[in-house]
Enzyme design. Structure first.
Site: not given
Ligand code: T3D
Length: 255
Positions: A63-64, A137, A82, A60-61
């Protein structure tokens, strides 16, 4: 518990993002463990790599809950995402994203940085970034533009629309959709096929397609000539030609 698990089956290395309760959202620890796993995948004995997720998520990308006001976001991206995205691109072997489930934000970027995407029919794809006021990103503007073209990439990434696996297949985002029950077997079969292929020729092909994105035709023809000269020196080329002459299946060793 490790946030990334690594396993081997013959020449296939499988890297499993392992925070199932949080849909394998990225933490600093997960990034570090993924980096180590990708480093391990450089071993010549590994001839194909699978990246997948534990539980019902691929990733889910970011961790918010790890967002913080004072963070240097650019520095964090450089030190984590990166490193792993460039490690995937520079790995001289094919990398399959086995998208088992939810794939969002930088998890989507990571999947798109891989060479091949196979999706379970339980998977779905969500841009995520724009939903929290961010830009795509971790290669999200680079890979998704190349996969979908600018108009579709822009429309999708700015709408935050949830894409089903079937839609992702129709768009060319993934190359195959497999029933959830049969997914891991199909991924294993695909990866084993790649691991038994002429690894050096595949690595050179991967590099050539990356370079083609920014080359002129003349430059690319020269690169192909140099790469073909290298491929023609491999044991796998000799084996391929011998097998053809002997009317049998080639047994490529990756040498
Ligand atoms: O500064 C920087 O770091 C810049 C870098 C940014 C890179 C990015 O990736 S930005 C984008 C970040 N990702 C998102 O915005 C996606 C957030 N998640 C969602 O929108 C939804 O969870 C999904 C659409 C992906 C899935 O929805 P659904 O309904 O299938 O699952 P859920 O119930 O929302 O999530 C299940 C659990 O995972 C839940 O935890 P809980 O309540 O059961 O304890 C949820 O909070 C957690 N979870 C999901 N996504 C994340 C997460 N926890 C932390 N971070 C997440 N990204």
């Amino acid at each position: 518990m490790a946030e990334v698990e690594v396993s081997h089956d013959c020449a296939v290395q499988t890297i499993t993002l392992n925070r199932p309760d949080k849909l394998n959202a990225f933490t600093h620890a997960l990034h570090g463990e993924l980096q180590a796993a990708l480093e391990e995948a450089r071993d010549p004995a590994v001839r194909a790599v699978v990246i997948t997720g534990a539980g019902r998520g691929f990733s889910a990308g970011q961790d918010l809950t790890a967002f913080g006001e004072a963070r240097d976001v650019a520095a964090m991206l450089r030190a984590t995402y990166h490193v792993n995205v460039t490690a995937i691109r520079s790995l001289e072997k094919p990398v399959i994203a086995a998208v088992n489930g939810v794939c969002a934000g930088a998890g989507l970027s990571l999947a798109c940085a891989c060479d091949i995407r196979l999706a379970s029919d339980a998977a779905f794809f969500v841009p995520g970034f724009v939903g929290i006021g961010l830009i795509p990103d971790s290669g999200g503007t680079y890979f998704i533009q190349r996969l979908l073209g600018t108009p579709r990439a822009f429309e999708w990434m700015t709408s935050n629309r949830r894409l089903t696996a079937a839609e992702a297949l129709a768009w060319g985002l993934v190359s195959e959709v497999v029933e959830a029950d049969a997914f891991s077997a199909r991924v294993a079969e695909h990866a084993a096929g790649l691991a038994a292929a002429p690894t050096r020729a595949i690595a050179l092909t991967k590099r050539l397609y990356d370079e083609a994105a920014t080359s002129t035709l003349e430059e690319q023809l020269e690169r192909e000539a140099a790469a073909q000269a290298e491929a023609a020196q491999t044991g796998d080329f000799r084996e391929g030609v011998a097998a053809f002459g002997e009317k049998r299946e080639a047994r490529f060793s990756g040498s």
